[in-house]
Write an enzyme that holds these catalytic residues in place. Structure first.
Site, PDB file in Angstrom:
ATOM      1  N   HIS A  60       0.803  -1.226   0.000  1.00 20.23           N
ATOM      2  CA  HIS A  60       0.000   0.000   0.000  1.00 20.23           C
ATOM      3  C   HIS A  60       0.835   1.274   0.000  1.00 20.23           C
ATOM      4  O   HIS A  60       0.295   2.348   0.241  1.00 20.23           O
ATOM      5  CB  HIS A  60      -0.921   0.028   1.223  1.00 20.23           C
ATOM      6  CG  HIS A  60      -2.102  -0.874   1.121  1.00 20.23           C
ATOM      7  ND1 HIS A  60      -3.253  -0.551   0.442  1.00 20.23           N
ATOM      8  CD2 HIS A  60      -2.311  -2.121   1.619  1.00 20.23           C
ATOM      9  CE1 HIS A  60      -4.124  -1.529   0.533  1.00 20.23           C
ATOM     10  NE2 HIS A  60      -3.572  -2.508   1.239  1.00 20.23           N
TER      11      HIS A  60
ATOM     12  N   LYS B  52      -8.239  14.090   4.239  1.00 21.60           N
ATOM     13  CA  LYS B  52      -7.421  12.878   4.241  1.00 21.60           C
ATOM     14  C   LYS B  52      -6.356  13.048   5.309  1.00 21.60           C
ATOM     15  O   LYS B  52      -6.222  14.118   5.901  1.00 21.60           O
ATOM     16  CB  LYS B  52      -6.783  12.632   2.873  1.00 21.60           C
ATOM     17  CG  LYS B  52      -5.954  13.801   2.350  1.00 21.60           C
ATOM     18  CD  LYS B  52      -5.451  13.516   0.942  1.00 21.60           C
ATOM     19  CE  LYS B  52      -6.576  13.579  -0.051  1.00 21.60           C
ATOM     20  NZ  LYS B  52      -6.540  12.505  -1.039  1.00 21.60           N
ATOM     21  N   ARG B  53      -5.608  11.991   5.556  1.00 24.30           N
ATOM     22  CA  ARG B  53      -4.515  12.076   6.520  1.00 24.30           C
ATOM     23  C   ARG B  53      -3.578  13.223   6.158  1.00 24.30           C
ATOM     24  O   ARG B  53      -3.272  13.443   4.986  1.00 24.30           O
ATOM     25  CB  ARG B  53      -3.769  10.733   6.529  1.00 24.30           C
ATOM     26  CG  ARG B  53      -2.607  10.633   7.482  1.00 24.30           C
ATOM     27  CD  ARG B  53      -2.190   9.163   7.623  1.00 24.30           C
ATOM     28  NE  ARG B  53      -1.985   8.516   6.336  1.00 24.30           N
ATOM     29  CZ  ARG B  53      -0.796   8.417   5.726  1.00 24.30           C
ATOM     30  NH1 ARG B  53       0.268   8.934   6.299  1.00 24.30           N
ATOM     31  NH2 ARG B  53      -0.689   7.792   4.574  1.00 24.30           N
TER      32      ARG B  53
ATOM     33  N   LYS C 181       0.850  14.358   0.527  1.00 28.10           N
ATOM     34  CA  LYS C 181      -0.518  14.620   0.087  1.00 28.10           C
ATOM     35  C   LYS C 181      -0.745  16.100  -0.211  1.00 28.10           C
ATOM     36  O   LYS C 181      -1.740  16.487  -0.796  1.00 28.10           O
ATOM     37  CB  LYS C 181      -1.516  14.127   1.130  1.00 28.10           C
ATOM     38  CG  LYS C 181      -1.486  12.605   1.303  1.00 28.10           C
ATOM     39  CD  LYS C 181      -2.445  12.123   2.374  1.00 28.10           C
ATOM     40  CE  LYS C 181      -2.356  10.629   2.594  1.00 28.10           C
ATOM     41  NZ  LYS C 181      -2.903   9.831   1.483  1.00 28.10           N
TER      42      LYS C 181
ATOM     43  N   THR D  36      -8.584   6.379  -1.974  1.00 23.28           N
ATOM     44  CA  THR D  36      -9.965   5.898  -2.068  1.00 23.28           C
ATOM     45  C   THR D  36     -10.953   7.050  -1.868  1.00 23.28           C
ATOM     46  O   THR D  36     -12.089   6.971  -2.325  1.00 23.28           O
ATOM     47  CB  THR D  36     -10.253   4.800  -1.033  1.00 23.28           C
ATOM     48  OG1 THR D  36      -9.857   5.235   0.270  1.00 23.28           O
ATOM     49  CG2 THR D  36      -9.513   3.520  -1.379  1.00 23.28           C
TER      50      THR D  36
ATOM     51  N   LYS E  76     -14.743   7.984  -3.684  1.00 25.13           N
ATOM     52  CA  LYS E  76     -15.996   8.351  -3.011  1.00 25.13           C
ATOM     53  C   LYS E  76     -16.540   9.659  -3.556  1.00 25.13           C
ATOM     54  O   LYS E  76     -17.745   9.804  -3.796  1.00 25.13           O
ATOM     55  CB  LYS E  76     -15.761   8.449  -1.504  1.00 25.13           C
ATOM     56  CG  LYS E  76     -15.328   7.152  -0.852  1.00 25.13           C
ATOM     57  CD  LYS E  76     -14.686   7.379   0.505  1.00 25.13           C
ATOM     58  CE  LYS E  76     -13.961   6.122   0.981  1.00 25.13           C
ATOM     59  NZ  LYS E  76     -13.090   6.359   2.137  1.00 25.13           N
TER      60      LYS E  76
END
Length: 857
Positions: A383, A590-591, A596, A698, A702
């Protein structure tokens, strides 16, 4: 007369026939009156409450127990079907299962929401208010755990015999509070009121060993065997959670392990007055499942994390072997044909040497016999593309905690090195690179390498991710075993993320598609044909033609507007920030991590603010920006970025010049139940990671399913999302993964900033302390990271491209009809990103499980 021996813990008793116990229980009704009766029973008799003492949690608990009873009926039928067919099974090992709330999902999958709503109305209660009493299950902290939860939902919906194994954390990661813009962590005691969805199974308790030493002795057959002795043992107590399929009667199992001491306390210590010492062993044992993923910055934290991982692996494997032996005795000849273990990332990799240990030490197999089984029954999902995220355990710590496993790892590595040497004779450097035991001053065990060596399959979770694994991270292994490597692009369950999170949109789709939504649902046992698109998301392509239907676009917009209103109300309550529902809702949740690039998002917000202050607002598109996520407690830069977001928000939201033009909010304690509201109300989905760093994502899926448009780099699953939606319906920016790698070594962010007037003004506002007037210097580390030629995330490199793509977003949003059309097309083409498709891929290529129909009462 025959009697049946029944075991409760260690004390047996006897009954004439176990069938007499069960056949007297009538099937539970699914109508409103039956639910009312069960609710009253639990409220009055099980919980012992009355209407004079109406406590909200007990109302929720009574309803949940009523729902659970209906799940249990189907649960037993499902397990009976698996036993009767003696079918092949997969066991999904994951250190995280981010389940969210269970009540809504249970009602949805049981097809009982309408009758439950009626039942509660008859009792003077409102379903939405009762459902709000449920805590999000604290069993995960991000995409890895949420993916595992989606996978379990899909396995049950597809009627595949899959069982999840995880840990029953007493506390979740943490509850996030924001104080003066800073993240504060508070304990997330999600179990403080109990968990009505679980059933404790103490009769299946397993004993997990730590420490001690290994001794070699000959067994009764004269064969030399290893015995792991003088250990400090911990008991693993299982708690089972039902996982229902969608409208099909199948209910699978998630088994969670709780750590418990072998004895409650040392009675001799207690009698001597040493009360703390008396319970020390109990406390030490229970620490293993006390908190989700401890901060592993310290050696103690690392040790606890390794304990968690081995505890999960050992308890789960012992459980599977216990079930096998109870049915087959010591005949393991068909074990590999009937059992399979999927490792969700490197965390459960201790399962490899532990399975070898159990087969050899406990069941008397030779190394060759045990390895033949292990190497045919294990598969590994990777992952991450970040080398620092691949777990490595120091040999000294590993050997101290798990001495017998270390011996087995050494033997696996020695045999593997022979394979490498035969394949590449004399290539000592390659042997060094590929060794499971990393050499150096402090030796380490490379857990990902151990997983690869033992696995029959190694997969990434997006097409780009899988290619980069083969090209860079695991190149040597791919060259040795190319057929092992494959891709399984992630997905999310449309039941939770559309049917439950966005019921109005789901109802519109069902009504619009009509017979077009049927598809292969006719082959799925127990499903109504009208609900076909929810289990065959390819049927959403039937919406494409409606993108050009003006009346349909009106309905679509009305639903989105209602969802934005619901989101705005939540943000007003949780953040104290008012969002204008006519503005563009620009969302990144998100985290919090540098790769990111929440920082890039904030830089763009500062750029917009700078434009407002300069009066550059011609053809302006009002924008409300939402950012949310948790930073790991020990991740200082991520926590400082959260502070920056809140500092910028404080300035912008209080500036009259920005009123009606720009808002920024940081939502605290981002969680599954919050995302259920957010994904339905978002207009724009921010997926802006540095290319080549995000494995899949993910959240992007969504948002796409719910009609949000994506702005993103060519990273992770973004590439496939763009291909599915059409390049014209995706806002692309930034360097590619290849260009990112080519930039290394000659990256000059200072030059990039100096040559970009907009960027210079943004940096001037940051460097002048405009957003931290009373806390000078607090953002210096962030500023330095932007200017650093060694910045691995290349924030400055993508700034101009990002700003230009955001201008395209603003222009597109002002064309309401065109934006709505793009929104519809994103939903219509999101079918590939259903976790049902992902699981079908896993099953076709790796698991090879049968579809098993559970008998209905």
């Amino acid at each position: 007369m025959n009697h049946w021996r029944v075991i409760i813990h260690t004390k047996p008793f006897f009954v004439k026939s176990p069938l007499a116990i069960e056949t007297e229980v009538p099937q539970l009704g699914m109508d409103a009156e039956s639910i009312v009766q069960d609710f009253r029973h639990y409220f009055s008799h099980t919980l012992g409450w009355d209407t004079k003492h109406l406590v909200a949690h007990h109302v929720y608990s009574s309803l949940s127990h009523s729902m659970r009873d209906r799940l249990v009926e189907r649960w037993k039928n499902t397990q009976a079907a698996y036993r009767e067919q003696n079918c092949r099974r997969t066991f999904y090992l994951s250190l995280e299962f981010l389940m969210g709330r269970t009540l809504g999902n249970a009602m949805l999958n049981l097809d009982i929401e309408a009758s439950t709503t009626e039942a509660l109305r008859n009792l003077g209660l409102v379903l939405e208010e009762v459902a709000e009493q449920e805590n999000d299950a604290g069993l995960g902290n991000g995409g890895l755990g949420r993916l595992a939860a989606c996978f379990l939902d899909s396995c049950a919906t597809l009627q595949l015999p899959v069982m999840g194994y995880g840990l029953r954390y007493e506390y979740g990661m943490f509850r996030q509070k924001i104080d003066n813009g800073y993240q504060l962590e508070e304990p997330d005691h999600w179990l403080r009121n109990g968990n009505p969805w679980e059933i404790e199974r103490p009769e299946f308790t397993a004993r997990v060993k730590f420490g001690g030493q290994t001794e070699l002795h000959k067994d009764a057959h004269g064969r030399l065997r290893a015995y792991w002795k003088y250990t400090n043992d911990v008991m693993a107590v299982p708690y089972d959670v039902p996982i229902p399929g969608y409208h099909n009667g199948t209910v699978n199992t998630l088994r969670l392990w709780k750590a418990s001491a072998t004895e409650e306390f040392d009675l001799s210590e207690f009698n001597a007055g040493s009360y703390a010492e008396a319970v020390a062993a109990k406390n030490a044992a229970e620490h293993i499942t006390m908190v989700l993923y401890p901060n592993d910055a310290s050696e103690n934290g690392k040790e606890l994390r390794l304990r968690q991982q081995y505890f999960l692996a050992s308890a789960s494997l012992q459980d599977v072997l216990r079930q096998w032996v109870s049915n087959h005795g010591d005949d393991f000849s068909e074990f590999a044909e009937k059992n399979f273990f999927q490792l969700n990332d490197t965390h459960p990799t201790c399962a490899v040497p532990e399975l070898m240990r159990l087969l050899m030490d406990e069941h008397g197999m030779t190394w060759e016999e045990a390895w033949k089984i292990t190497s045919r029954t294990v598969a590994y999902t990777n992952h991450t593309l970040l080398p620092e995220a691949l777990e490595r355990w120091s040999v000294s710590m590993f050997g101290r905690l798990l001495p017998r496993l270390l011996e087995i790892v050494y033997e696996i590595n020695a045999r593997f090195m022979k394979v490498v040497a035969l394949h590449w004779p004399g290539d000592v450097e390659r042997q060094r690179r590929m060794s499971i035991v990393e050499e150096g001053h402090d030796q380490h065990i490379r857990m990902a390498y151990l997983a690869i060596v033992a696995s029959v399959s190694v997969n990434g979770v997006a097409e780009l991710h899988s290619e980069l694994l083969k090209k860079y991270l695991f190149r040597d292994f791919f060259e040795l075993w190319p057929k092992k490597f494959n891709n399984k692009t992630n997905g999310v369950t449309p039941r939770r993320w559309m049917a439950w999170a966005n019921p109005a949109l789901s109802n519109l789709i069902t009504h619009t598609l009509g017979s077009e939504g049927k598809g292969w649902v006719a082959n799925m046992v127990g499903h109504a044909a009208s609900e076909g698109w929810l289990i065959d998301m390819d049927k959403l392509k039937g919406l494409v033609k409606y993108a050009d239907d003006a009346s349909f676009r009106v309905k679509w917009r009305a639903i989105k507007q209602d969802n934005k209103t619901r989101l705005a109300e939540m943000l007003q309550r949780d953040c104290g920030v008012e969002f204008n529902t006519n503005a563009l809702f620009d969302v990144q949740v998100k985290r919090i991590h540098e790769y990111k690039r929440q920082l890039l998002n904030v830089l763009h917000v500062i750029h917009l603010y700078d434009r407002i202050k300069r009066g550059d607002t011609a053809d302006w598109t009002p924008r409300c920006v939402l950012i949310g996520g948790k930073a790991a407690p020990g991740y200082k830069m991520a926590k400082r970025i959260i502070k920056l977001v809140n500092a910028v928000a404080s300035v912008i939201n209080s500036d009259p010049d920005a009123e009606g033009l720009l808002k920024l909010a940081f939502i605290p304690d981002y969680r599954v139940s919050a995302m259920e509201v957010i994904c339905a109300g978002a207009d724009l989905s921010e997926q802006i990671s540095t290319a080549g760093k995000e494995a899949s994502g993910t959240g992007n899926m969504k948002f796409m399913m719910n009609g949000a448009l994506t702005i993103g780099t060519l990273d992770g699953a973004n590439i496939e999302i763009r291909d599915e939606a059409g390049h014209e319906n995706f806002f692309l920016f930034g360097l590619t993964a290849e260009e990112v790698e080519a930039t290394r070594g000659h990256y000059n962010p200072a030059k990039i900033i100096a040559e970009d007037e907009d960027f210079k003004r943004v940096m001037h506002l940051l460097e002048s302390g405009h957003f931290n007037l009373f806390e000078p210097g607090i953002f210096d580390s962030i500023i330095q990271s932007i200017y650093s030629p060694a910045d691995p995330w290349l924030t400055a490199a993508d700034f101009r491209s990002y700003v230009q793509a955001q201008r395209e977003v603003s222009n597109a949003y002002r064309d309401t009809e065109h934006w709505t059309r793009m929104s519809i097309l994103n939903t219509a083409t999101s079918g590939k990103f259903s976790s049902d498709r992902t699981i079908l891929d896993y099953n076709r290529d790796i698991w090879h499980l049968p579809q098993v129909e559970a008998k209905q009462n």
